[in-house]
Design a protein around this motif. Structure first.
Motif, PDB file in Angstrom:
ATOM      1  N   VAL A  54      14.321   0.923  13.238  1.00  0.00           N
ATOM      2  CA  VAL A  54      13.274   1.935  13.107  1.00  0.00           C
ATOM      3  C   VAL A  54      13.937   3.272  12.817  1.00  0.00           C
ATOM      4  CG1 VAL A  54      11.732   0.675  14.656  1.00  0.00           C
ATOM      5  CG2 VAL A  54      13.212   2.462  15.591  1.00  0.00           C
ATOM      6  N   ARG A  55      13.143   4.316  12.678  1.00  0.00           N
ATOM      7  CA  ARG A  55      13.697   5.633  12.393  1.00  0.00           C
ATOM      8  C   ARG A  55      14.249   6.270  13.675  1.00  0.00           C
ATOM      9  NH1 ARG A  55       9.647   4.602   8.921  1.00  0.00           N
ATOM     10  NH2 ARG A  55       8.036   5.045  10.476  1.00  0.00           N
ATOM     11  N   PRO A  56      15.257   7.102  13.557  1.00  0.00           N
ATOM     12  CA  PRO A  56      15.834   7.744  14.744  1.00  0.00           C
ATOM     13  C   PRO A  56      14.791   8.553  15.510  1.00  0.00           C
ATOM     14  CG  PRO A  56      17.269   8.031  12.846  1.00  0.00           C
ATOM     15  CD  PRO A  56      15.989   7.452  12.323  1.00  0.00           C
ATOM     16  N   GLY A  57      14.946   8.564  16.834  1.00  0.00           N
ATOM     17  CA  GLY A  57      14.101   9.389  17.683  1.00  0.00           C
ATOM     18  C   GLY A  57      12.818   8.733  18.167  1.00  0.00           C
ATOM     19  N   GLN A  58      12.545   7.484  17.763  1.00  0.00           N
ATOM     20  CA  GLN A  58      11.298   6.824  18.152  1.00  0.00           C
ATOM     21  C   GLN A  58      11.475   6.132  19.512  1.00  0.00           C
ATOM     22  OE1 GLN A  58      10.740   4.756  14.146  1.00  0.00           O
ATOM     23  NE2 GLN A  58       8.684   5.572  14.458  1.00  0.00           N
ATOM     24  N   LYS A  59      11.555   6.939  20.547  1.00  0.00           N
ATOM     25  CA  LYS A  59      11.943   6.469  21.874  1.00  0.00           C
ATOM     26  C   LYS A  59      10.977   5.422  22.432  1.00  0.00           C
ATOM     27  CE  LYS A  59      13.547   8.282  26.339  1.00  0.00           C
ATOM     28  NZ  LYS A  59      12.795   7.364  27.226  1.00  0.00           N
ATOM     29  N   GLN A  60       9.695   5.747  22.488  1.00  0.00           N
ATOM     30  CA  GLN A  60       8.734   4.816  23.076  1.00  0.00           C
ATOM     31  C   GLN A  60       8.646   3.534  22.258  1.00  0.00           C
ATOM     32  OE1 GLN A  60       4.848   6.429  23.912  1.00  0.00           O
ATOM     33  NE2 GLN A  60       3.917   4.424  24.241  1.00  0.00           N
ATOM     34  N   PHE A  61       8.653   3.663  20.949  1.00  0.00           N
ATOM     35  CA  PHE A  61       8.574   2.495  20.068  1.00  0.00           C
ATOM     36  C   PHE A  61       9.733   1.548  20.338  1.00  0.00           C
ATOM     37  CE2 PHE A  61       8.125   1.163  15.303  1.00  0.00           C
ATOM     38  CZ  PHE A  61       7.434   0.028  15.674  1.00  0.00           C
ATOM     39  N   VAL A  62      10.942   2.095  20.452  1.00  0.00           N
ATOM     40  CA  VAL A  62      12.120   1.258  20.688  1.00  0.00           C
ATOM     41  C   VAL A  62      12.045   0.587  22.055  1.00  0.00           C
ATOM     42  CG1 VAL A  62      14.628   1.279  20.961  1.00  0.00           C
ATOM     43  CG2 VAL A  62      13.580   2.594  19.137  1.00  0.00           C
ATOM     44  N   GLY A  95       0.814  -1.202   0.000  1.00  0.00           N
ATOM     45  CA  GLY A  95       0.000   0.000   0.000  1.00  0.00           C
ATOM     46  C   GLY A  95       0.849   1.254   0.000  1.00  0.00           C
ATOM     47  N   ALA A  96       0.197   2.369  -0.296  1.00  0.00           N
ATOM     48  CA  ALA A  96       0.888   3.648  -0.379  1.00  0.00           C
ATOM     49  C   ALA A  96       0.760   4.464   0.899  1.00  0.00           C
ATOM     50  CB  ALA A  96       0.322   4.457  -1.550  1.00  0.00           C
ATOM     51  N   ASP A  97       0.052   3.927   1.935  1.00  0.00           N
ATOM     52  CA  ASP A  97      -0.126   4.663   3.169  1.00  0.00           C
ATOM     53  C   ASP A  97       1.211   4.902   3.846  1.00  0.00           C
ATOM     54  OD1 ASP A  97      -2.798   4.559   2.669  1.00  0.00           O
ATOM     55  OD2 ASP A  97      -3.200   2.877   4.030  1.00  0.00           O
ATOM     56  N   GLN A  98       1.325   6.035   4.525  1.00  0.00           N
ATOM     57  CA  GLN A  98       2.522   6.322   5.292  1.00  0.00           C
ATOM     58  C   GLN A  98       2.551   5.436   6.538  1.00  0.00           C
ATOM     59  OE1 GLN A  98       4.588   7.969   3.203  1.00  0.00           O
ATOM     60  NE2 GLN A  98       5.076   9.515   4.709  1.00  0.00           N
ATOM     61  N   ALA A  99       3.677   4.814   6.807  1.00  0.00           N
ATOM     62  CA  ALA A  99       3.862   3.978   7.988  1.00  0.00           C
ATOM     63  C   ALA A  99       4.727   4.765   8.969  1.00  0.00           C
ATOM     64  CB  ALA A  99       4.527   2.658   7.609  1.00  0.00           C
ATOM     65  N   ASP A 100       4.092   5.486   9.890  1.00  0.00           N
ATOM     66  CA  ASP A 100       4.857   6.385  10.755  1.00  0.00           C
ATOM     67  C   ASP A 100       4.401   6.340  12.201  1.00  0.00           C
ATOM     68  OD1 ASP A 100       2.426   7.573  10.411  1.00  0.00           O
ATOM     69  OD2 ASP A 100       3.182   9.437   9.546  1.00  0.00           O
ATOM     70  N   ALA A 101       3.872   5.194  12.646  1.00  0.00           N
ATOM     71  CA  ALA A 101       3.440   5.063  14.040  1.00  0.00           C
ATOM     72  C   ALA A 101       4.632   5.188  14.977  1.00  0.00           C
ATOM     73  CB  ALA A 101       2.738   3.729  14.245  1.00  0.00           C
ATOM     74  N   GLN A 102       4.390   5.742  16.160  1.00  0.00           N
ATOM     75  CA  GLN A 102       5.441   5.990  17.137  1.00  0.00           C
ATOM     76  C   GLN A 102       5.365   5.060  18.354  1.00  0.00           C
ATOM     77  OE1 GLN A 102       7.872   8.467  16.598  1.00  0.00           O
ATOM     78  NE2 GLN A 102       6.915   8.481  14.579  1.00  0.00           N
ATOM     79  N   SER A 103       4.355   4.198  18.398  1.00  0.00           N
ATOM     80  CA  SER A 103       4.175   3.346  19.575  1.00  0.00           C
ATOM     81  C   SER A 103       3.272   2.173  19.221  1.00  0.00           C
ATOM     82  CB  SER A 103       3.545   4.144  20.719  1.00  0.00           C
ATOM     83  OG  SER A 103       2.215   4.517  20.384  1.00  0.00           O
TER      84      SER A 103
END
Length: 280
Positions: A229-237, A27-35
């Motif tokens: 994951v992308r840098p800065g995703q503290k809670q996700f990591v 899909g073309a949706d943005q995948a940018d969840a943080q948690s």
């Protein structure tokens, strides 16, 4: 001799068919969840996974993503409570796919190295492989300097590409291929003299060319793989690290190791130089 890379897919298809069905979409949706909570609200997690690197990630006979990383990603989806949507990536485009928000995370044999840690954020390691060189028994290779005059196949931008490039002397010819399957094909068909590999290549070659004679000639290093994951995703990591600790402790990671690699889960380091396991 292997005719094409589809044989590699078919050889692993029966193993990949064991287990639950997995969703695959582009899909073309943005995948940018943080948690995990945001992923649950989105109703899915999008994972970048390799499609031509059994037993880690490949496409089975039902056109589903299968392998060690697919099963590990499925555990993550179960932990969050959402289905897994796979975006198949080649070795060279793993990081661009992540950084352009096409996936929420990479579970794609992402070796944990300091140069990569400057671009992506790694979790704790969840798997490990040895980076090695393979050749026929009669090929005389006892040290890197013996590679002079030889043709060596590697998957482009892979850890073995890095190690062969670093260690091969002037006069060696490094031939880079788009993925692991085509590098293996080049080795089996005699296009090259040696193959930059990891220890799971033994399993793949045994399935598709059981009579082919080869052996490990050199070992370069042990590579630890983490979720990226992308840098800065503290809670996700933090949540991903807790998930890794949980599946290690309750034996679910061990089951995946036994299923796909036939070996025990290795010991993982508490830290690696210049590679933080958490957002700092």
């Amino acid at each position: 001799m292997i005719k094409n890379t589809n044989m590699l897919r078919k050889a692993w298809g029966a193993v990949g068919a064991i287990g639950l069905g997995l969703f695959v979409a582009f899909g073309a949706d943005q995948a940018d969840a943080q948690s995990f909570a945001e992923l649950k609200a989105n109703g899915k997690i999008v994972i970048g996974i390799q499609g031509e690197n059994p037993p880690w990630g490949f496409v089975d006979e039902s056109n589903q993503s299968a392998g060690f990383d697919a099963d590990f990603a499925k555990l993550l989806g179960e932990e969050i409570g959402v289905p897994v949507e796979f975006n198949r990536v080649a070795v060279a485009n793993r990081i661009p796919t992540l950084m352009t928000n096409k996936v929420d995370a990479l579970i794609a044999v992402m070796g944990m190295y300091p140069d990569r840690a400057k671009v992506v954020q790694f979790t704790k390691p969840y798997s490990a492989i040895d980076i090695i060189l393979l050749a026929k028994p009669e090929t005389n290779i006892k040290a890197p300097e013996d590679l002079k005059g030889l043709r060596i196949a590697v998957a482009r931008s892979s850890a073995q590409d890095t190690q062969v490039t670093k260690n091969a002397p002037q006069g060696a010819t490094i031939q880079r291929f788009d993925d692991d399957a085509t590098a293996i094909q080049a080795f089996l068909s005699g296009q090259v003299d040696a193959l930059g590999a990891n220890n799971t290549y033994f399993l793949s070659i045994a399935k598709i060319a059981p009579d082919f004679k080869f052996e490990k000639k050199l070992q370069f290093n042990r590579q630890y793989n983490g979720i990226s994951v992308r840098p800065g995703q503290k809670q996700f990591v933090e949540e991903l690290n807790a998930f890794i600790d949980k599946v290690r402790a309750d034996g679910r990671l061990e089951k995946i190791y036994q299923k796909w690699l036939g070996q025990d889960t290795p010991d993982f380091p508490d830290s690696l130089p210049d590679i933080p396991f958490a957002v700092q």
